[in-house]
Design an enzyme around this catalytic site. Structure first.
Site, mmCIF file in Angstrom:
data_model
loop_
_atom_site.group_PDB
_atom_site.id
_atom_site.type_symbol
_atom_site.label_atom_id
_atom_site.label_comp_id
_atom_site.label_asym_id
_atom_site.label_seq_id
_atom_site.Cartn_x
_atom_site.Cartn_y
_atom_site.Cartn_z
ATOM 1 N N ALA A 167 -28.120 37.259 -99.270
ATOM 2 C CA ALA A 167 -28.247 37.860 -97.938
ATOM 3 C C ALA A 167 -27.589 39.222 -98.035
ATOM 4 O O ALA A 167 -26.384 39.324 -98.299
ATOM 5 C CB ALA A 167 -27.573 36.999 -96.874
ATOM 6 N N SER A 168 -28.373 40.275 -97.832
ATOM 7 C CA SER A 168 -27.854 41.615 -98.132
ATOM 8 C C SER A 168 -26.692 42.002 -97.235
ATOM 9 O O SER A 168 -25.813 42.759 -97.649
ATOM 10 C CB SER A 168 -28.977 42.646 -98.060
ATOM 11 O OG SER A 168 -29.610 42.657 -96.802
ATOM 12 N N ASP A 169 -26.652 41.482 -96.007
ATOM 13 C CA ASP A 169 -25.500 41.836 -95.170
ATOM 14 C C ASP A 169 -24.224 41.217 -95.721
ATOM 15 O O ASP A 169 -23.162 41.842 -95.716
ATOM 16 C CB ASP A 169 -25.721 41.453 -93.705
ATOM 17 C CG ASP A 169 -25.683 39.961 -93.437
ATOM 18 O OD1 ASP A 169 -26.145 39.182 -94.297
ATOM 19 O OD2 ASP A 169 -25.222 39.554 -92.350
ATOM 20 N N GLY A 170 -24.313 39.997 -96.235
ATOM 21 C CA GLY A 170 -23.147 39.376 -96.844
ATOM 22 C C GLY A 170 -22.661 40.155 -98.047
ATOM 23 O O GLY A 170 -21.454 40.371 -98.232
ATOM 24 N N LEU A 199 -20.949 43.298 -96.791
ATOM 25 C CA LEU A 199 -19.639 43.006 -96.213
ATOM 26 C C LEU A 199 -18.592 42.763 -97.302
ATOM 27 O O LEU A 199 -17.455 43.243 -97.205
ATOM 28 C CB LEU A 199 -19.738 41.783 -95.292
ATOM 29 C CG LEU A 199 -20.500 41.990 -93.981
ATOM 30 C CD1 LEU A 199 -20.876 40.652 -93.359
ATOM 31 C CD2 LEU A 199 -19.682 42.825 -92.996
#
EC number: 3.2.1.-
Length: 324
Positions: free
Chosen positions: A99-102, A105
């Site tokens: 998951a690119s947002d993970g 982050l």
């Protein structure tokens, strides 16, 4: 008297939101449990907690979180991270997608940690993850530089599926400042341009999942309900964190000003105008208060009944307010 003062100070320290968050959601070995989702873990939660640990100057917790994340979620094939860990499954990371947002982050937290604690290893790890994100998740589509939600399954050739709550503008800005790579400012510029187009329905709001077509048009992605909901609530949070005066916040402000604070629906279907039968509370309400500049309602004290996601939004809102 001195003893009483020491006890009082200890109680005050333990009652801050980060201490509450850790006691509720963090295991002894550094895994964040999503209590609203069968206690699974994901890179989003690890990244959020790592950011919090840096902000609250808690290096031992940071190291536990980062250590667990590397040991259990690192994908040696591409330098990214498996997005989900299910402790109840025979193979806890059966889905090998990221998951690119993970990933962003985690890289952002490492960058901040390396800068705060003068640690070159954190900085190098952040750089490595940033490079992997660019290599695996960032593409140019119809002239836009976009970050796909994951390396697999979101590029449909005739269109791509985007999640606007993955537009992590403040992280991209920090990556641009540290790496001097143009790709991060391109992501910011394209993200802002696309968000301006994602004003769907009478509410004029983005939805959780959006299709970007080859002709440059955008529409709610058909595989998900066309809702401004639990994903998209993070869009104004990240916009504020990037620029508290951003005009991109206006659609959210206009919409939420239609409701009294405690009677604000938790989500809306932008196509039908159907609204959630329950109202915002906890972290959702904190994002609303931040966006409307009603900071008097904000604190980092968590309510007793807040689950992992609400608590995460609650504390991230506090960080965004204080990081200005």
């Amino acid at each position: 008297m001195v003893l009483a003062m020491m006890v009082g100070c200890a109680q005050a320290a333990s009652s801050d939101g980060w201490s509450s968050f850790k006691s509720r959601f963090m295991t002894s070995d550094g895994r964040i449990q999503d209590t609203g989702n069968n206690n699974v873990s994901h890179t989003e939660g690890q990244g959020y907690a790592m950011l919090m640990a840096v902000w609250y100057n808690d290096r031992s917790s940071f190291d536990s979180l980062w250590g667990w994340t590397q040991q259990h979620l690192k994908n040696p094939q591409n330098g990214l991270f498996y997005w989900k860990y299910n402790p109840a499954a025979a193979n806890p990371v059966a889905d090998k997608n990221n998951a690119s947002d993970g990933d962003v982050l985690i890289a952002w937290a490492l960058l901040k940690a390396g800068q705060k604690w003068q640690n070159p290893a954190y900085l190098q790890a952040s750089q490595n993850i940033q490079k992997a994100i660019v290599d695996r998740d960032v593409i140019t589509f119809n002239g836009h530089t976009v970050m796909l939600p994951g390396s697999q399954g979101f590029n449909k050739t005739s269109y791509v599926v985007l999640n606007p709550s993955y537009f992590l503008f403040p992280a991209w800005r920090d990556f641009a400042a540290s790496s001097h790579l143009r790709v991060w400012t391109d992501l910011i510029d394209s993200g802002m341009d696309l968000l301006a187009k994602m004003r769907f329905g009478d509410a004029g709001l983005p939805v959780d999942w959006v299709a970007l077509n080859t002709d440059g048009s955008v529409a709610p992605a058909t595989a998900w309900p066309p809702r401004f909901s639990y994903d998209a609530i993070r869009v104004p949070l990240y916009l504020y964190w990037y620029d508290a005066q951003s005009l991109q916040l206006v659609p959210f402000q206009r919409y939420w000003m239609n409701f009294s604070r405690l009677q604000t629906p938790a989500w809306i279907d932008v196509m039908s105008n159907n609204k959630a039968p329950y109202n915002m509370a906890g972290g959702l309400l904190a994002v609303r208060d931040l966006t409307l500049n009603q900071s008097g309602y904000l604190s980092d004290r968590l309510d007793d009944n807040e689950d992992y996601y609400s608590s995460s939004l609650h504390l991230l809102t506090w960080l965004a307010l204080k990081d200005r």
